[in-house]
Structure formats: C-alpha cells, structure tokens
Design a protein around this motif. Structure first.
Motif, mmCIF file in Angstrom:
data_model
loop_
_atom_site.group_PDB
_atom_site.id
_atom_site.type_symbol
_atom_site.label_atom_id
_atom_site.label_comp_id
_atom_site.label_asym_id
_atom_site.label_seq_id
_atom_site.Cartn_x
_atom_site.Cartn_y
_atom_site.Cartn_z
ATOM 1 N N ARG A 171 61.525 67.095 14.991
ATOM 2 C CA ARG A 171 62.709 67.886 14.653
ATOM 3 C C ARG A 171 62.828 69.126 15.537
ATOM 4 N NH1 ARG A 171 64.070 67.482 8.332
ATOM 5 N NH2 ARG A 171 63.696 65.267 8.123
ATOM 6 N N ILE A 172 61.709 69.715 15.868
ATOM 7 C CA ILE A 172 61.733 70.871 16.761
ATOM 8 C C ILE A 172 62.214 70.448 18.142
ATOM 9 C CG2 ILE A 172 60.294 72.585 17.935
ATOM 10 C CD1 ILE A 172 58.584 72.672 15.397
ATOM 11 N N PHE A 173 61.754 69.286 18.609
ATOM 12 C CA PHE A 173 62.186 68.757 19.904
ATOM 13 C C PHE A 173 63.690 68.477 19.898
ATOM 14 C CE2 PHE A 173 62.499 65.238 23.041
ATOM 15 C CZ PHE A 173 62.130 65.983 24.146
ATOM 16 N N ALA A 174 64.206 67.914 18.802
ATOM 17 C CA ALA A 174 65.640 67.649 18.687
ATOM 18 C C ALA A 174 66.429 68.951 18.664
ATOM 19 C CB ALA A 174 65.919 66.828 17.433
ATOM 20 N N LEU A 175 65.903 69.968 18.008
ATOM 21 C CA LEU A 175 66.572 71.265 17.976
ATOM 22 C C LEU A 175 66.657 71.879 19.368
ATOM 23 C CD1 LEU A 175 67.800 73.583 16.304
ATOM 24 C CD2 LEU A 175 65.494 74.507 16.134
ATOM 25 N N VAL A 176 65.580 71.785 20.123
ATOM 26 C CA VAL A 176 65.572 72.311 21.486
ATOM 27 C C VAL A 176 66.573 71.552 22.352
ATOM 28 C CG1 VAL A 176 64.160 72.547 23.575
ATOM 29 C CG2 VAL A 176 63.242 73.227 21.361
ATOM 30 N N ILE A 177 66.643 70.240 22.168
ATOM 31 C CA ILE A 177 67.596 69.436 22.934
ATOM 32 C C ILE A 177 69.026 69.861 22.614
ATOM 33 C CG2 ILE A 177 68.540 67.103 23.165
ATOM 34 C CD1 ILE A 177 65.725 66.050 23.052
ATOM 35 N N LEU A 178 69.305 70.253 21.384
ATOM 36 C CA LEU A 178 70.652 70.692 21.021
ATOM 37 C C LEU A 178 70.928 72.141 21.420
ATOM 38 C CD1 LEU A 178 71.270 69.075 17.549
ATOM 39 C CD2 LEU A 178 72.305 68.508 19.732
ATOM 40 N N LEU A 179 69.910 72.964 21.511
ATOM 41 C CA LEU A 179 70.123 74.370 21.863
ATOM 42 C C LEU A 179 70.510 74.550 23.325
ATOM 43 C CD1 LEU A 179 67.343 76.296 19.929
ATOM 44 C CD2 LEU A 179 69.791 76.280 19.502
ATOM 45 N N ILE A 180 70.002 73.706 24.197
ATOM 46 C CA ILE A 180 70.306 73.849 25.625
ATOM 47 C C ILE A 180 71.790 73.615 25.903
ATOM 48 C CG2 ILE A 180 69.850 72.881 27.924
ATOM 49 C CD1 ILE A 180 66.925 72.494 26.954
ATOM 50 N N PRO A 181 72.397 72.488 25.472
ATOM 51 C CA PRO A 181 73.842 72.339 25.707
ATOM 52 C C PRO A 181 74.672 73.352 24.921
ATOM 53 C CG PRO A 181 72.881 70.249 25.086
ATOM 54 C CD PRO A 181 71.832 71.276 24.939
ATOM 55 N N GLY A 182 74.178 73.768 23.762
ATOM 56 C CA GLY A 182 74.880 74.804 23.006
ATOM 57 C C GLY A 182 74.911 76.115 23.764
ATOM 58 N N GLY A 183 73.809 76.467 24.381
ATOM 59 C CA GLY A 183 73.760 77.674 25.202
ATOM 60 C C GLY A 183 74.658 77.571 26.422
ATOM 61 N N LEU A 184 74.720 76.388 27.031
ATOM 62 C CA LEU A 184 75.625 76.196 28.163
ATOM 63 C C LEU A 184 77.082 76.348 27.738
ATOM 64 C CD1 LEU A 184 73.990 73.190 30.057
ATOM 65 C CD2 LEU A 184 74.071 75.573 30.753
ATOM 66 N N ALA A 185 77.425 75.847 26.552
ATOM 67 C CA ALA A 185 78.799 75.987 26.060
ATOM 68 C C ALA A 185 79.139 77.455 25.815
ATOM 69 C CB ALA A 185 78.977 75.174 24.779
ATOM 70 N N VAL A 186 78.204 78.191 25.262
ATOM 71 C CA VAL A 186 78.434 79.625 25.018
ATOM 72 C C VAL A 186 78.578 80.369 26.339
ATOM 73 C CG1 VAL A 186 77.356 81.726 24.114
ATOM 74 C CG2 VAL A 186 77.330 79.626 22.773
ATOM 75 N N TYR A 187 77.759 80.024 27.311
ATOM 76 C CA TYR A 187 77.859 80.665 28.622
ATOM 77 C C TYR A 187 79.184 80.300 29.305
ATOM 78 C CZ TYR A 187 76.463 82.501 33.144
ATOM 79 O OH TYR A 187 76.413 83.223 34.301
ATOM 80 N N GLY A 188 79.659 79.070 29.086
ATOM 81 C CA GLY A 188 80.959 78.677 29.619
ATOM 82 C C GLY A 188 82.087 79.499 29.031
ATOM 83 N N ILE A 189 82.021 79.761 27.736
ATOM 84 C CA ILE A 189 83.034 80.618 27.105
ATOM 85 C C ILE A 189 82.986 82.023 27.702
ATOM 86 C CG2 ILE A 189 83.682 81.734 24.936
ATOM 87 C CD1 ILE A 189 82.794 79.174 23.508
#
Length: 81
Positions: free
Chosen positions: A3-21
């Motif tokens: 679950r921690i690995f899945a969370l990290v996998i989701l945080l990276i694209p989430g951070g990219l989306a925030v940086y895109g905004i």
C-alpha cells in the motif's frame, strides 16, 4: 508495504499535476521560469503535465474499481409480482 508503494506511485503523478497547474498560473501572471522563454510554451508544458497526472490517477481509480467490480450507481432491482 504494498500500500505504501501504491501511494508513492500515485503521489508522483499527483505532484506533476500540481506543478503543471503552477506552471499554467505563472504563465498567466507573467512569472516565467528560466527554462521556458515564452509564456505559451510554459503554459502548454504545464497543461501537458496536468493532463498526464490527472489521467494517470483517473486510470488508476477506474482500473481498481473494475478489478473489484465496484459500481458507483447500483442497478435497480425489479420487483417480482
């Protein structure tokens, strides 16, 4: 651990989306990074980052829901008369 690995996998694209905004906002208010030499290029780069991050997270959620056979709106059960 999984679950921690899945969370990290989701945080990276989430951070990219925030940086895109942030890049799109900065392009609108004329605060450019040194990497981008025009506002249009910075805005398009931010838009692409946002779309990629949003699509990745959305695809992950759809995949998980289909795998678990989750339905957001349950089917109506007909009355037996």
């Amino acid at each position: 651990m999984t679950r921690i690995f899945a969370l990290v996998i989701l945080l990276i694209p989430g951070g990219l989306a925030v940086y895109g905004i942030k890049l799109m906002r900065d392009a609108i208010f004329a605060e450019y990074l040194s990497l981008f030499f025009k506002a249009g290029i910075q805005f398009i780069a931010g838009l692409l980052l946002f779309i990629f991050g949003f699509a990745f997270i959305g695809g992950f959620i759809v995949y998980r829901d289909r795998k678990n056979k989750y339905r957001a709106i349950p089917e109506k059960q007909e009355k037996d008369e």
